[in-house]
Motif scaffolding. Structure first.
Motif, PDB file in Angstrom:
ATOM      1  N   UNK A 109       0.716  -1.241  -0.152  1.00  0.00           N
ATOM      2  CA  UNK A 109       0.012   0.050   0.087  1.00  0.00           C
ATOM      3  C   UNK A 109       1.029   1.253   0.030  1.00  0.00           C
ATOM      4  N   UNK A 110       2.012   1.334   0.777  1.00  0.00           N
ATOM      5  CA  UNK A 110       2.786   2.391   0.618  1.00  0.00           C
ATOM      6  C   UNK A 110       3.305   2.765  -0.600  1.00  0.00           C
ATOM      7  N   UNK A 111       3.797   1.514  -1.322  1.00  0.00           N
ATOM      8  CA  UNK A 111       4.511   1.833  -2.601  1.00  0.00           C
ATOM      9  C   UNK A 111       3.371   2.193  -3.535  1.00  0.00           C
ATOM     10  N   UNK A 112       2.159   1.711  -3.407  1.00  0.00           N
ATOM     11  CA  UNK A 112       1.262   2.142  -4.456  1.00  0.00           C
ATOM     12  C   UNK A 112       0.944   3.660  -4.256  1.00  0.00           C
ATOM     13  N   UNK A 113       0.699   4.155  -2.904  1.00  0.00           N
ATOM     14  CA  UNK A 113       0.409   5.482  -2.833  1.00  0.00           C
ATOM     15  C   UNK A 113       1.702   6.507  -3.244  1.00  0.00           C
ATOM     16  N   UNK A 114       2.984   6.063  -3.105  1.00  0.00           N
ATOM     17  CA  UNK A 114       4.086   6.716  -3.410  1.00  0.00           C
ATOM     18  C   UNK A 114       4.058   7.027  -4.889  1.00  0.00           C
ATOM     19  N   UNK A 115       3.457   5.855  -5.603  1.00  0.00           N
ATOM     20  CA  UNK A 115       3.360   5.953  -7.022  1.00  0.00           C
ATOM     21  C   UNK A 115       2.121   6.555  -7.532  1.00  0.00           C
ATOM     22  N   UNK A 116       1.090   6.455  -6.764  1.00  0.00           N
ATOM     23  CA  UNK A 116      -0.188   6.913  -7.268  1.00  0.00           C
ATOM     24  C   UNK A 116      -1.079   7.469  -6.095  1.00  0.00           C
ATOM     25  N   UNK A 117      -0.888   8.923  -5.956  1.00  0.00           N
ATOM     26  CA  UNK A 117      -1.402   9.546  -4.450  1.00  0.00           C
ATOM     27  C   UNK A 117      -2.768   9.326  -4.452  1.00  0.00           C
ATOM     28  N   UNK A 118      -3.378   9.214  -5.612  1.00  0.00           N
ATOM     29  CA  UNK A 118      -5.158   9.102  -5.454  1.00  0.00           C
ATOM     30  C   UNK A 118      -5.503   7.865  -6.401  1.00  0.00           C
ATOM     31  N   UNK A 119      -5.268   6.835  -5.639  1.00  0.00           N
ATOM     32  CA  UNK A 119      -5.425   5.596  -6.477  1.00  0.00           C
ATOM     33  C   UNK A 119      -7.208   5.233  -6.722  1.00  0.00           C
ATOM     34  N   UNK A 120      -7.610   4.959  -7.978  1.00  0.00           N
ATOM     35  CA  UNK A 120      -8.906   4.390  -8.242  1.00  0.00           C
ATOM     36  C   UNK A 120      -8.993   3.026  -7.722  1.00  0.00           C
ATOM     37  N   UNK A 121     -10.337   2.618  -7.591  1.00  0.00           N
ATOM     38  CA  UNK A 121     -10.430   0.978  -7.217  1.00  0.00           C
ATOM     39  C   UNK A 121      -9.524   0.174  -8.020  1.00  0.00           C
ATOM     40  N   UNK A 122      -9.694   0.430  -9.144  1.00  0.00           N
ATOM     41  CA  UNK A 122      -8.710  -0.445 -10.235  1.00  0.00           C
ATOM     42  C   UNK A 122      -7.430  -0.370  -9.979  1.00  0.00           C
ATOM     43  N   UNK A 123      -6.735   0.802  -9.661  1.00  0.00           N
ATOM     44  CA  UNK A 123      -5.487   0.988  -9.292  1.00  0.00           C
ATOM     45  C   UNK A 123      -4.985   0.032  -7.990  1.00  0.00           C
ATOM     46  N   UNK A 124      -6.199   0.143  -7.159  1.00  0.00           N
ATOM     47  CA  UNK A 124      -5.984  -0.409  -5.701  1.00  0.00           C
ATOM     48  C   UNK A 124      -6.117  -2.071  -5.954  1.00  0.00           C
ATOM     49  N   UNK A 125      -6.689  -2.499  -6.747  1.00  0.00           N
ATOM     50  CA  UNK A 125      -6.949  -4.156  -7.408  1.00  0.00           C
ATOM     51  C   UNK A 125      -5.596  -4.345  -7.857  1.00  0.00           C
ATOM     52  N   UNK A 126      -5.331  -3.608  -8.741  1.00  0.00           N
ATOM     53  CA  UNK A 126      -4.262  -4.007  -9.477  1.00  0.00           C
ATOM     54  C   UNK A 126      -2.841  -4.021  -8.640  1.00  0.00           C
ATOM     55  N   UNK A 127      -2.632  -3.157  -7.632  1.00  0.00           N
ATOM     56  CA  UNK A 127      -1.513  -3.153  -6.902  1.00  0.00           C
ATOM     57  C   UNK A 127      -1.369  -4.126  -5.745  1.00  0.00           C
ATOM     58  N   UNK A 128      -2.689  -4.406  -5.269  1.00  0.00           N
ATOM     59  CA  UNK A 128      -3.059  -5.050  -4.019  1.00  0.00           C
ATOM     60  C   UNK A 128      -3.076  -6.468  -4.373  1.00  0.00           C
ATOM     61  N   UNK A 129      -1.972  -7.325  -4.701  1.00  0.00           N
ATOM     62  CA  UNK A 129      -2.484  -8.813  -5.247  1.00  0.00           C
ATOM     63  C   UNK A 129      -1.834  -9.670  -4.034  1.00  0.00           C
ATOM     64  N   UNK A 130      -1.356  -9.011  -2.798  1.00  0.00           N
ATOM     65  CA  UNK A 130      -1.261  -9.964  -1.456  1.00  0.00           C
ATOM     66  C   UNK A 130      -2.454 -10.824  -1.333  1.00  0.00           C
ATOM     67  N   UNK A 131      -2.269 -11.816  -0.714  1.00  0.00           N
ATOM     68  CA  UNK A 131      -2.912 -12.968  -0.126  1.00  0.00           C
ATOM     69  C   UNK A 131      -3.337 -12.884   1.350  1.00  0.00           C
ATOM     70  N   UNK A 132      -4.372 -12.839   1.948  1.00  0.00           N
ATOM     71  CA  UNK A 132      -4.831 -12.691   3.328  1.00  0.00           C
ATOM     72  C   UNK A 132      -5.497 -13.854   3.320  1.00  0.00           C
ATOM     73  N   UNK A 133      -5.265 -14.815   4.382  1.00  0.00           N
ATOM     74  CA  UNK A 133      -6.135 -15.962   4.487  1.00  0.00           C
ATOM     75  C   UNK A 133      -7.297 -15.571   5.665  1.00  0.00           C
ATOM     76  N   UNK A 134      -7.292 -13.996   6.205  1.00  0.00           N
ATOM     77  CA  UNK A 134      -8.515 -13.715   7.009  1.00  0.00           C
ATOM     78  C   UNK A 134      -9.353 -13.191   6.254  1.00  0.00           C
ATOM     79  N   UNK A 135      -9.002 -12.721   4.828  1.00  0.00           N
ATOM     80  CA  UNK A 135     -10.035 -12.052   4.198  1.00  0.00           C
ATOM     81  C   UNK A 135     -10.106 -10.570   4.417  1.00  0.00           C
ATOM     82  N   UNK A 136      -9.182 -10.036   4.664  1.00  0.00           N
ATOM     83  CA  UNK A 136      -9.276  -8.458   4.891  1.00  0.00           C
ATOM     84  C   UNK A 136      -9.367  -7.520   3.809  1.00  0.00           C
TER      85      UNK A 136
END
Ligand code: FES
Ligand code: FES
Length: 154
Positions: A109-136
């Motif tokens: 998330x820090x790297x996404x916001x460094x690159x894209x200070x006002x991300x769209x939902x699509x930007x977020x979904x593209x950048x955040x490919x981390x897996x969370x077993x708790x479903x956060x």
């Protein structure tokens, strides 16, 4: 063989097998355990650090590849007393559940916001490919939007 790089703003030189993944050097040799091991095959993102500002999965990154580069781990992002905007937003939205994936999530998330200070939902979904077993995932998205606002407000 010696490898030198910058870790959270401080120069380090370590003796290690050049093929040893950066994750193990940071956790085992340097004793900084905030970054987690998940899959070991660059699939889950638990091991994410910044390498020259780029979110990087370090479980498959030979330490020799960061010679002369700047590495940042979760320990370099903020402290309990002075959390980053992302970390404040994470608290506001109570993102962590078990917490295991969360240092990797925050680094992404820090790297996404460094690159894209006002991300769209699509930007977020593209950048955040981390897996969370708790479903956060939904809370992560909400927290990134809040963090973007907090960063703009300074
Ligand atoms: S532990 Fe590196 S991506 Fe899963
Ligand atoms: S908070 Fe438990 S794995 Fe993500």
């Amino acid at each position: 063989m010696a490898t030198s790089f910058t870790l959270n703003g401080k120069p380090v030189t370590i003796e290690a097998d050049p093929e040893m993944p950066l994750l193990w050097v940071v956790r085992e040799t340097l004793g900084m355990t905030g970054t987690k091991f998940g899959c070991g095959i660059a699939a889950c993102g638990a091991c994410t650090m910044h390498v020259d500002g780029v979110a990087t999965r370090t479980c498959v990154l030979p330490v020799a590849d960061v010679e002369g580069l700047e590495v940042k781990t979760i320990e370099g992002v903020g402290t309990a007393q002075t959390p980053s905007a992302v970390q404040r937003a994470w608290l506001t939205h109570q993102v962590p559940q078990c917490g295991y994936c969360q240092s990797g999530m925050i680094m992404a998330a820090e790297a996404l916001l460094d690159e894209t200070p006002d991300p769209t939902n699509e930007d977020i979904d593209a950048a955040m490919t981390n897996i969370c077993r708790c479903g956060t995932y939904n809370r992560v998205r909400d927290a990134i939007r809040t963090a973007a606002t907090l960063r703009r407000e300074g």
